[in-house]
Each structure stands twice: as structure tokens, then as C-alpha cells.
Design a protein around this motif. Structure first.
Motif, short mmCIF file in Angstrom:
data_model
loop_
_atom_site.label_atom_id
_atom_site.label_comp_id
_atom_site.label_asym_id
_atom_site.label_seq_id
_atom_site.Cartn_x
_atom_site.Cartn_y
_atom_site.Cartn_z
N VAL A 1 3.44 0.21 5.98
CA VAL A 1 3.31 1.43 5.19
C VAL A 1 4.46 2.39 5.52
O VAL A 1 5.14 2.93 4.64
N LYS A 2 4.68 2.60 6.81
CA LYS A 2 5.70 3.55 7.26
C LYS A 2 7.11 3.07 6.92
O LYS A 2 8.01 3.90 6.68
N HIS A 3 7.31 1.76 6.87
CA HIS A 3 8.63 1.23 6.52
C HIS A 3 9.00 1.59 5.09
O HIS A 3 10.16 1.92 4.80
N VAL A 4 8.02 1.54 4.20
CA VAL A 4 8.27 1.83 2.79
C VAL A 4 8.29 3.34 2.53
O VAL A 4 9.13 3.84 1.78
N PRO B 1 11.18 -6.91 7.79
CA PRO B 1 12.21 -6.03 7.21
C PRO B 1 12.64 -4.89 8.13
O PRO B 1 13.78 -4.47 8.10
N ASN B 2 11.73 -4.38 8.96
CA ASN B 2 12.11 -3.29 9.86
C ASN B 2 12.82 -3.78 11.11
O ASN B 2 13.20 -2.98 11.97
N ALA C 1 0.82 -1.20 0.00
CA ALA C 1 0.00 0.00 0.00
C ALA C 1 0.86 1.26 0.00
O ALA C 1 0.59 2.22 -0.73
N GLY C 2 1.90 1.26 0.83
CA GLY C 2 2.78 2.41 0.90
C GLY C 2 3.50 2.67 -0.42
O GLY C 2 3.72 3.82 -0.81
#
Length: 321
Positions: free
Chosen positions: A173-176, A317-318, A145-146
Motif C-alpha cells: 500500500v505504502k509503495h503505491v 518493486p520496493n 488496494a493502495g
């Protein structure tokens, strides 16, 4: 006289069996199965998928599955369980977290019946809770989504605040794209389609261009509305790409049908325990669905690699060092 004596013994056996909640059950061996749902059985994808799992159980084990619809109160459950036991059922699935409380109360009265329900924290020796760990599933969908939001505006329409997909989606979302704004609304209802569509309209007006509707009944209507508005959405529970091929970016999948078959197999082998079971990507009951062709190939490969790494390491991933 001999015939009458045998008849009396047979009647006495049935009477005693009834009083003792059918203690003649062979412990740990599947006989018949019961399935309780709080709505009509074809009301939404959640109940339909559960029903498909019951059909698989019926076919594989050559037993009878008895269905009870619109079972919502303690009295409903009490009557339904009593009827199921009289039908030779010794494994009962309650297709909602609401059944946990009711099963806990009834379990002592039916020691030879194993009760299974979804998404709860209460268990006994013959009461099992099944939980999908949706955090990682939500995280990877959030990454998609991001990546695909043109306006840097993403919306989550959730049924309940405790859904683990929500936090995972937010983090993904915030990671991307840390600059993305995330609109979040809880309906406190799995099936309130009218309210969900109202929230969708408000989010659309705020500039949201990727939606994640996480509800049994309102996921499909939101996706169809997003299709009309030429916006994107993330599917929920089942693969909803075919519902709107140009709209659905991917889906967060929960294979409840496969899980019910797996649990039945455990029970038949006397391996099902009265505990909380959690399932994630590693168990193959949770997955990210197919990816839309509009997603850049390089990003698709990244998502697939990240998922495989998560399966191997348990790290998102984060969380990688």
C-alpha cells in the motif's frame, strides 16, 4: 495341527504389529492417508480447500483417505492417530499449525508414519512443516488496494499478528501511495465472524474504503458486507471474485489442495524430508488472483510485470535498485 499353527502365527503377527505401531508399513510408500481438522470439514474455505486436496490424493493414488473432524486437544489427536494407524495410514496431514506440538510429541511412538502440518517451526525426521510465504502475495495485493482507495484509507482485519501477508500488504500500500492511512486490527481468532464485522463497522466509520479480511471464516462475510456498502475488498485464500464481482479487486491465493498432492507425491517417492518447507510465487502454490476490470489496465500490466520480475529475481518493486 498345521492349520492351527498357521492361524496362531497370523494372530501373533497382528498382535506384534499393533504393539509396534504397525511397523509393517513399507517405508516411504503411500498406503492410506489421514486428515485432521480442528473444525467441521466444511466450516470455512480453508478446510474445504484442504478436503479437496485429500479427494485429489484419493483419486490419483487409488487409496483411502480417512477424515477426523473437530480434533482439537492432545487427547483428540492421540486417539485419532491411533485409529488412523489401525486403518493402515502412514501419512497424516494436520490442517493447522496447532498440530505441530502434538505431532512432535507423538512422532517417536509412530516411526513409520510421516506427519505433516501447516505453518510451524518444529520438525523431526518424520514431522514436516509446510509454510506459505505470504509476504510477496500481500505486497502485490496491497499495491492494488493502495491504487484503488479513493479515501486513502485501507483496512486490514487479520486473524493473527504473525501472518506474513500483513506486513507485505502494508508495504505494498505504502509503495503505491505513501499518503494512505492503514487501519489494522488483529482478532487472535480465525473464525470470529461477529467480532470481524464489528471491526469492519468501526473501520468503515473511519473512512476505510478497501478492506483486506485475512481469516478463514470471516473473509466471506466481510466481503458481502463491503458489497452492500459499495466498498472494495481483497479476497483471501481462494478466488473470491465470483462472490462479489463488483467488490473484490483481487484475491491472495494459497493452493493448499495442490500442495497436499505435491507433498504426497514426494512421500511416495521417498523424497519427503522432515524439515520446514516454504512456498512462494515461484512454486506456483501462491498466486495473486484475477484482477477486477475496474482497475486501470495500465496498472494491471504493471502488477503482472512486477510479479514476473519477482519470480525471476526474488525482488519486490520496493527492493529494486
Amino acid at each position: 495341527m498345521c492349520y492351527l499353527k498357521k492361524l496362531f502365527i497370523a494372530i501373533l503377527f497382528v498382535f506384534v504389529c499393533t504393539l509396534s505401531a504397525c511397523s509393517y508399513f513399507e517405508s516411504g510408500k503411500i498406503q492410506n492417508v489421514g486428515f485432521l481438522v480442528e473444525t467441521d470439514i466444511d466450516a470455512n474455505p480453508w478446510t474445504k480447500t484442504g478436503y479437496e486436496g485429500m479427494q485429489d490424493i484419493e483419486d490419483q493414488y487409488q487409496i483411502d483417505v480417512f477424515y477426523k473432524e473437530n480434533i482439537q486437544s492432545m487427547q483428540d489427536v492421540r486417539v485419532a492417530v491411533d485409529e488412523l494407524v489401525q486403518d493402515g495410514v502412514n501419512l497424516i496431514f494436520g490442517h493447522s499449525n496447532m498440530y505441530g506440538e502434538y505431532f512432535m510429541e507423538l512422532s517417536d511412538s509412530y516411526p513409520d508414519v510421516h506427519f505433516v502440518y501447516m505453518n510451524g517451526g518444529e520438525v523431526k525426521s518424520n514431522v514436516t512443516s509446510l509454510n506459505f510465504d505470504g509476504h510477496a502475495m500481500g505486497f502485490f495485493a496491497g499495491m492494488v488496494a493502495g491504487q484503488m482507495s479513493t479515501n486513502n484509507e485501507v483496512g486490514i482485519i487479520g486473524a493473527h499478528s504473525w501472518q506474513p501477508e500483513i506486513e507485505g500488504f502494508y508495504e505494498g500500500v505504502k509503495h503505491v501511495n505513501p499518503m494512505t492511512e492503514i487501519e489494522l486490527s488483529y482478532l487472535n481468532d480465525w473464525n470470529n465472524t461477529e467480532l470481524a464485522l464489528e471491526v469492519y463497522g468501526e473501520m468503515k466509520e473511519a473512512g476505510v474504503d478497501v478492506f483486506y479480511p485475512i481469516g478463514d471464516s470471516f473473509s466471506e462475510p466481510i466481503i458481502k458486507k463491503a458489497e452492500e456498502d459499495r466498498l472494495f475488498a481483497i479476497g483471501y485464500l481462494t478466488n473470491q471474485m465470483k462472490l462479489a464481482p463488483n467488490t473484490v479487486l483481487t484475491s491472495t491465493l494459497q493452493h493448499i489442495d495442490r500442495l497436499y498432492l505435491h507433498v504426497t507425491d514426494l512421500f511416495d517417492k521417498s523424497e519427503l524430508q522432515g524439515k520446514i518447507y516454504n512456498f512462494d510465487f515461484q512454486d506456483e502454490f501462491v498466486e495473486l488472483g484475477e484482477l477486477n476490470d475496474s482497475i486501470p489496465e495500465e496498472f494491471q500490466e504493471k502488477i503482472k510485470n512486477d510479479i514476473e520480475r519477482f519470480k525471476d529475481t526474488g525482488n519486490l518493486p520496493n527492493e529494486d535498485n
